[in-house]
Design a protein around this motif. Structure first.
Motif, PDB file in Angstrom:
ATOM      1  N   PRO A 165      -9.614 -11.667  -9.156  1.00 17.33           N
ATOM      2  CA  PRO A 165      -9.661 -11.276  -8.017  1.00 17.33           C
ATOM      3  C   PRO A 165      -8.044 -10.645  -7.916  1.00 17.33           C
ATOM      4  CG  PRO A 165      -9.227 -13.629  -8.018  1.00 17.33           C
ATOM      5  CD  PRO A 165      -9.919 -13.175  -9.242  1.00 17.33           C
ATOM      6  N   PRO A 166      -7.735  -9.863  -7.004  1.00 22.58           N
ATOM      7  CA  PRO A 166      -6.392  -9.111  -6.985  1.00 22.58           C
ATOM      8  C   PRO A 166      -5.187 -10.223  -6.546  1.00 22.58           C
ATOM      9  CG  PRO A 166      -7.504  -8.896  -4.661  1.00 22.58           C
ATOM     10  CD  PRO A 166      -8.391  -9.488  -5.836  1.00 22.58           C
ATOM     11  N   GLU A 167      -4.007  -9.834  -6.941  1.00 24.07           N
ATOM     12  CA  GLU A 167      -3.041 -10.763  -6.942  1.00 24.07           C
ATOM     13  C   GLU A 167      -3.002 -11.432  -5.508  1.00 24.07           C
ATOM     14  OE1 GLU A 167       0.068 -10.391  -4.936  1.00 24.07           O
ATOM     15  OE2 GLU A 167       1.127 -12.030  -5.977  1.00 24.07           O
ATOM     16  N   TYR A 168      -2.640 -12.594  -5.600  1.00 26.27           N
ATOM     17  CA  TYR A 168      -2.598 -13.582  -4.496  1.00 26.27           C
ATOM     18  C   TYR A 168      -2.361 -12.992  -2.983  1.00 26.27           C
ATOM     19  CZ  TYR A 168      -2.741 -18.136  -1.996  1.00 26.27           C
ATOM     20  OH  TYR A 168      -3.019 -19.136  -1.054  1.00 26.27           O
ATOM     21  N   TYR A 169      -1.056 -12.628  -3.281  1.00 25.33           N
ATOM     22  CA  TYR A 169      -0.419 -12.214  -1.732  1.00 25.33           C
ATOM     23  C   TYR A 169      -0.892 -10.822  -1.569  1.00 25.33           C
ATOM     24  CZ  TYR A 169       2.380 -16.497  -2.453  1.00 25.33           C
ATOM     25  OH  TYR A 169       2.678 -17.794  -2.637  1.00 25.33           O
ATOM     26  N   VAL A 197      -4.964 -21.561 -17.537  1.00 22.49           N
ATOM     27  CA  VAL A 197      -4.471 -22.635 -17.214  1.00 22.49           C
ATOM     28  C   VAL A 197      -3.338 -22.650 -16.139  1.00 22.49           C
ATOM     29  CG1 VAL A 197      -2.905 -24.715 -17.952  1.00 22.49           C
ATOM     30  CG2 VAL A 197      -4.676 -23.678 -19.753  1.00 22.49           C
ATOM     31  N   TYR A 198      -3.652 -23.509 -15.055  1.00 23.64           N
ATOM     32  CA  TYR A 198      -2.908 -23.659 -13.936  1.00 23.64           C
ATOM     33  C   TYR A 198      -2.457 -24.948 -13.503  1.00 23.64           C
ATOM     34  CZ  TYR A 198      -4.971 -19.039 -12.626  1.00 23.64           C
ATOM     35  OH  TYR A 198      -5.472 -17.660 -12.724  1.00 23.64           O
ATOM     36  N   VAL A 199      -1.161 -24.987 -12.769  1.00 21.81           N
ATOM     37  CA  VAL A 199      -0.804 -26.268 -12.003  1.00 21.81           C
ATOM     38  C   VAL A 199      -1.375 -26.222 -10.610  1.00 21.81           C
ATOM     39  CG1 VAL A 199       1.183 -27.392 -11.029  1.00 21.81           C
ATOM     40  CG2 VAL A 199       1.631 -26.115 -13.057  1.00 21.81           C
ATOM     41  N   LEU A 200      -2.056 -27.281 -10.265  1.00 24.67           N
ATOM     42  CA  LEU A 200      -2.736 -27.329  -9.006  1.00 24.67           C
ATOM     43  C   LEU A 200      -2.451 -28.702  -8.282  1.00 24.67           C
ATOM     44  CD1 LEU A 200      -5.347 -26.106  -7.752  1.00 24.67           C
ATOM     45  CD2 LEU A 200      -6.693 -27.927  -8.851  1.00 24.67           C
ATOM     46  N   GLY A 201      -2.432 -28.563  -7.310  1.00 26.29           N
ATOM     47  CA  GLY A 201      -2.322 -29.518  -6.117  1.00 26.29           C
ATOM     48  C   GLY A 201      -1.852 -29.120  -4.636  1.00 26.29           C
ATOM     49  N   TRP A 252      -4.154 -26.224  -3.293  1.00 22.43           N
ATOM     50  CA  TRP A 252      -5.393 -26.523  -3.959  1.00 22.43           C
ATOM     51  C   TRP A 252      -6.229 -25.311  -4.510  1.00 22.43           C
ATOM     52  CZ3 TRP A 252      -5.451 -31.136  -5.855  1.00 22.43           C
ATOM     53  CH2 TRP A 252      -5.078 -32.256  -5.033  1.00 22.43           C
ATOM     54  N   LYS A 253      -5.105 -24.331  -4.680  1.00 18.60           N
ATOM     55  CA  LYS A 253      -5.713 -22.973  -5.067  1.00 18.60           C
ATOM     56  C   LYS A 253      -5.207 -22.247  -6.367  1.00 18.60           C
ATOM     57  CE  LYS A 253      -6.717 -21.198  -0.512  1.00 18.60           C
ATOM     58  NZ  LYS A 253      -8.131 -21.867  -0.466  1.00 18.60           N
ATOM     59  N   LEU A 254      -5.883 -21.406  -7.344  1.00 24.32           N
ATOM     60  CA  LEU A 254      -5.316 -20.948  -8.656  1.00 24.32           C
ATOM     61  C   LEU A 254      -4.348 -19.770  -8.220  1.00 24.32           C
ATOM     62  CD1 LEU A 254      -8.624 -21.132 -10.808  1.00 24.32           C
ATOM     63  CD2 LEU A 254      -6.756 -22.899 -10.331  1.00 24.32           C
ATOM     64  N   LYS A 255      -3.056 -20.168  -7.945  1.00 24.08           N
ATOM     65  CA  LYS A 255      -2.217 -19.090  -7.413  1.00 24.08           C
ATOM     66  C   LYS A 255      -1.414 -18.676  -8.690  1.00 24.08           C
ATOM     67  CE  LYS A 255      -0.591 -20.791  -2.977  1.00 24.08           C
ATOM     68  NZ  LYS A 255       0.296 -20.828  -1.931  1.00 24.08           N
ATOM     69  N   ASP A 256      -1.073 -17.209  -8.754  1.00 20.76           N
ATOM     70  CA  ASP A 256      -0.693 -16.385  -9.757  1.00 20.76           C
ATOM     71  C   ASP A 256       0.678 -17.134 -10.151  1.00 20.76           C
ATOM     72  OD1 ASP A 256      -2.827 -14.708  -9.862  1.00 20.76           O
ATOM     73  OD2 ASP A 256      -1.859 -13.328  -8.408  1.00 20.76           O
ATOM     74  N   GLU A 257       1.368 -17.337  -9.369  1.00 19.87           N
ATOM     75  CA  GLU A 257       2.819 -18.114  -9.830  1.00 19.87           C
ATOM     76  C   GLU A 257       2.807 -19.340 -10.283  1.00 19.87           C
ATOM     77  OE1 GLU A 257       4.990 -19.298  -5.917  1.00 19.87           O
ATOM     78  OE2 GLU A 257       3.153 -18.336  -5.285  1.00 19.87           O
ATOM     79  N   ASN A 292       3.618 -22.791 -20.389  1.00 21.65           N
ATOM     80  CA  ASN A 292       4.789 -22.867 -19.489  1.00 21.65           C
ATOM     81  C   ASN A 292       4.495 -21.843 -18.385  1.00 21.65           C
ATOM     82  OD1 ASN A 292       7.001 -23.804 -21.776  1.00 21.65           O
ATOM     83  ND2 ASN A 292       5.889 -22.495 -22.810  1.00 21.65           N
ATOM     84  N   THR A 293       5.263 -22.272 -17.407  1.00 18.46           N
ATOM     85  CA  THR A 293       5.614 -21.502 -15.989  1.00 18.46           C
ATOM     86  C   THR A 293       6.800 -22.036 -15.308  1.00 18.46           C
ATOM     87  OG1 THR A 293       4.325 -20.698 -14.308  1.00 18.46           O
ATOM     88  CG2 THR A 293       4.051 -22.960 -14.514  1.00 18.46           C
ATOM     89  N   ARG A 294       7.324 -21.032 -14.458  1.00 21.60           N
ATOM     90  CA  ARG A 294       8.559 -21.438 -13.683  1.00 21.60           C
ATOM     91  C   ARG A 294       8.120 -20.991 -12.048  1.00 21.60           C
ATOM     92  NH1 ARG A 294      13.198 -22.606 -16.436  1.00 21.60           N
ATOM     93  NH2 ARG A 294      14.249 -22.189 -14.528  1.00 21.60           N
ATOM     94  N   VAL A 295       8.365 -21.947 -11.273  1.00 22.00           N
ATOM     95  CA  VAL A 295       8.248 -21.671  -9.928  1.00 22.00           C
ATOM     96  C   VAL A 295       9.220 -22.326  -9.106  1.00 22.00           C
ATOM     97  CG1 VAL A 295       5.699 -21.732 -10.124  1.00 22.00           C
ATOM     98  CG2 VAL A 295       6.712 -23.840  -9.774  1.00 22.00           C
ATOM     99  N   LEU A 296       9.367 -21.558  -7.701  1.00 25.32           N
ATOM    100  CA  LEU A 296      10.274 -22.063  -6.771  1.00 25.32           C
ATOM    101  C   LEU A 296       9.424 -23.117  -5.878  1.00 25.32           C
ATOM    102  CD1 LEU A 296      13.398 -21.407  -5.838  1.00 25.32           C
ATOM    103  CD2 LEU A 296      12.058 -19.767  -4.277  1.00 25.32           C
ATOM    104  N   LEU A 297      10.394 -24.412  -5.835  1.00 23.64           N
ATOM    105  CA  LEU A 297       9.909 -25.329  -5.135  1.00 23.64           C
ATOM    106  C   LEU A 297      10.854 -26.037  -4.294  1.00 23.64           C
ATOM    107  CD1 LEU A 297       7.510 -27.020  -7.722  1.00 23.64           C
ATOM    108  CD2 LEU A 297       6.866 -25.813  -5.931  1.00 23.64           C
ATOM    109  N   LYS A 298      10.668 -26.681  -3.174  1.00 22.54           N
ATOM    110  CA  LYS A 298      11.618 -27.280  -2.404  1.00 22.54           C
ATOM    111  C   LYS A 298      11.844 -28.864  -2.632  1.00 22.54           C
ATOM    112  CE  LYS A 298      12.428 -27.967   2.678  1.00 22.54           C
ATOM    113  NZ  LYS A 298      12.009 -27.536   4.041  1.00 22.54           N
ATOM    114  N   GLN A 299      13.080 -29.313  -2.558  1.00 16.86           N
ATOM    115  CA  GLN A 299      13.184 -30.627  -2.795  1.00 16.86           C
ATOM    116  C   GLN A 299      12.158 -31.670  -2.049  1.00 16.86           C
ATOM    117  OE1 GLN A 299      17.790 -30.559  -1.861  1.00 16.86           O
ATOM    118  NE2 GLN A 299      17.555 -32.473  -3.031  1.00 16.86           N
ATOM    119  N   GLY A 300      11.674 -32.526  -3.026  1.00 24.66           N
ATOM    120  CA  GLY A 300      10.662 -33.374  -2.528  1.00 24.66           C
ATOM    121  C   GLY A 300      10.178 -34.225  -3.772  1.00 24.66           C
TER     122      GLY A 300
END
Length: 448
Positions: free
Chosen positions: A39-43, A353-357, A362-367, A380-388
Motif C-alpha cells: 500500500p502507499p506510504e502510511y500518511y 519486520v516491524y515494531v508493533l503495539g 496496532w498497524k504496520l507503520k512505515d516508520e 534496526n529502526t529509529r522512531v520518535l517517541l514520547k516519554q513513558g
C-alpha cells in the motif's frame, strides 16, 4: 431496554431464513496478496478510514480510553455502556510551535464499520461538531508540541462510532473507534482447551455462549453477529463466527469450535522499555544521550524469543503510558526522544519486520519498519517517541493475513491475555446495528 416484536411466524427454522450479513475483516482487503505491490506510504492517503488511524505525521501519542479516575484508566479501551457515566476521553499531541484549530464529530457505523444511514439527530442530541478547546503547550521540552484533550459526547444508541478529528477545511487528522453497548443478552465467556496436540501449549481458546431469554430476538442464529478480540486489537480479531449449537428451548446460542475458529496464538508477554526519565537510563535502555536535540536513546540489543522457555512477568498487554519521572504530568511535561530498536537475527525473516503495539496503533507503520543489516546480522529502526513506559512486539508482515508475532516472540499458553466479545443485532425494520452484549475476560490473570 427490551426488544419486543409481535412476529411469531418469523421464528422459523434457520434453514428457511436468509443468512444475515456476517461481520468481515475490514483489513483483509488492504493487505497485499503475494506478488502485489504494498500500500502507499502510511500518511499519504487522506481518505477517511473507519478505523484507528492517524492521517497527519505531526500528530503523535494518541490515547483513547474510558476516564475512570484511576491511574490505570489509560489502559481501559474505549468501550462504554449506553449511559456513559464514565466518558470516553481522547488525547493527542501536535508537534510544532503553532497550535491549530481542531473539531471532532461522530460517525455512526454498522457492524462492519461502514457509515450507517442514520442522521445525526437519531444518535445525538446536539449538533455533530465539537470544537476542541482543551489544549496546552509542552513545558520545558526540546521538541515543541501542543497537547489536546476532549471528551466524547453522549449518544442515544448503542453500536459502533468513529470519533473523527479534523483540521481546517475538514482535513482528517485522526480517527478512533468507540464501542457503546447495552447488555440486553447474557454473554458467558470462558477459557476452553484446544482439541489438538502441540497446539494445546501454544494457543488460547475462548468458548462462549449467548443467552437471550430476556429479549425477543428474531432468528437469532442467523441475525446475531459476534466478534472476538485479543487484547482489544482489531488487526487479528475473529470475524464471522457462527453458533455451533442453537438451543431454542433454553434460548441460548453456543459457540464451541473444533478447528481453532475461536483460538488465538497465545504469543508471549510483551517486551518493554522504560522511557519515563531522560536523565538516567531506565529498563531496556542501553545508551542515552541527554544533550542531543531531540534526546537520543538506544534500546538493548534483543534476540528472538521463539524457542525459549516461557518467562512470567507483568506487562500491560501492548499498551503504553506517558509520564515524566522528574516532573510528573506526562501529558504536557513529557519530552520526545529518538528511540533506536535493535533485534539480532542470523538471517532475514520471511517478510518485512516491524515494531508493533499501541505505540503503532496496532498497524504496520512505515516508520516502525526495520531494516536488516546483513553484516551486523540485526534489524534496526529509529522512531520518535514520547516519554513513558512502553510494551511492544517484533512482528513479521504476512501477505493477506494479520502480522505474525510468533516468529520472533514465540507462543505459550501460560501468557496472560485479555479477550472481549462483541454481540451485534439489528432489529427488523430498523437501520442500526445495536451492540446488545459485551463481555471481557482475562486468561491467566496475575491478580488474586
Amino acid at each position: 431496554m427490551r426488544l419486543l416484536f409481535a412476529f411469531p411466524l418469523l421464528l422459523l427454522a434457520t434453514a428457511c431464513v436468509p443468512l444475515g450479513t456476517p461481520i468481515t475483516d475490514p483489513n483483509a482487503a488492504r493487505r497485499p496478496a503475494p506478488g502485489q505491490q504494498p500500500p502507499p506510504e502510511y500518511y499519504a492517503d487522506k481518505t477517511i478510514r473507519y478505523e484507528d488511524y492517524v492521517y497527519n505525521p505531526d500528530v503523535r501519542s494518541v490515547q483513547c480510553y474510558v476516564a475512570t479516575g484511576q491511574p490505570t484508566e489509560v489502559f481501559q479501551p474505549p468501550v462504554v455502556p449506553l449511559g456513559q457515566s464514565q466518558p470516553v476521553t481522547l488525547e493527542f499531541d501536535l508537534l510544532g510551535s503553532n497550535s491549530q484549530r481542531f473539531t471532532a464529530r461522530l460517525v455512526h457505523c454498522d457492524a462492519n464499520w461502514q457509515p450507517s444511514v442514520l442522521t445525526d439527530m437519531q444518535f445525538l442530541s446536539e449538533i455533530n461538531e465539537f470544537l476542541i478547546t482543551d489544549y496546552r503547550t509542552g513545558v520545558g521540552t526540546k521538541v515543541p508540541y501542543y497537547h489536546y484533550k476532549m471528551q466524547m459526547p453522549r449518544v442515544k444508541l448503542s453500536g459502533n462510532y468513529l470519533l473523527l478529528v479534523q483540521s481546517a477545511g475538514g482535513v482528517p487528522v485522526l480517527s478512533r473507534r468507540v464501542l457503546v453497548y447495552e447488555n440486553q443478552v447474557q454473554v458467558s465467556l470462558r477459557q476452553g482447551i484446544p482439541v489438538a496436540g502441540a497446539e494445546r501449549y501454544t494457543l488460547q481458546q475462548v468458548d462462549f455462549s449467548i443467552g437471550y431469554g430476556g429479549v425477543n430476538l428474531v432468528n437469532p442464529a442467523q441475525e446475531v453477529k459476534v466478534l472476538l478480540r485479543q487484547n482489544f486489537r482489531w488487526d487479528n480479531a475473529k470475524y464471522n463466527l457462527r453458533p455451533t449449537f442453537v438451543r431454542d428451548a433454553e434460548q441460548r446460542l453456543d459457540y464451541q469450535y473444533f478447528n481453532f475458529e475461536n483460538a488465538f496464538a497465545a504469543s508471549n508477554e510483551f517486551r518493554f522499555f522504560d522511557l519515563r526519565s531522560l536523565r538516567v537510563m531506565g529498563a531496556g535502555m542501553a545508551q542515552l544521550d541527554p544533550n542531543a536535540s531531540p534526546r537520543s536513546v538506544v534500546l538493548t540489543n534483543e534476540v528472538s524469543r521463539n524457542g525459549q522457555a516461557y518467562s512470567q512477568y507483568d506487562d500491560i498487554n501492548g499498551q503504553r503510558v506517558f509520564e515524566n519521572r522528574e516532573y510528573g504530568n506526562g501529558a504536557s511535561n513529557g519530552d520526545y526522544a529518538t528511540v533506536a530498536f535493535q533485534l539480532q537475527a542470523e538471517q532475514q525473516a520471511p517478510g518485512a519486520v516491524y515494531v508493533l503495539g499501541a505505540l503503532t496503533d496496532w498497524k504496520l507503520k512505515d516508520e516502525f519498519r526495520m531494516t536488516y543489516d546483513a553484516e551486523a546480522r540485526q534489524y534496526n529502526t529509529r522512531v520518535l517517541l514520547k516519554q513513558g513506559y512502553y510494551n511492544y512486539y517484533y512482528v513479521v508482515a504476512r501477505p493477506g493475513a494479520a502480522p505474525d508475532d510468533v516468529y520472533f516472540e514465540g507462543s505459550h499458553q501460560e501468557t496472560e491475555n485479555q479477550y472481549d466479545l462483541l454481540v451485534y443485532y439489528r432489529p427488523p425494520g430498523t437501520r442500526a446495528d445495536l451492540l446488545i452484549g459485551y463481555q471481557a475476560i482475562t486468561i491467566n490473570s496475575r491478580q488474586r
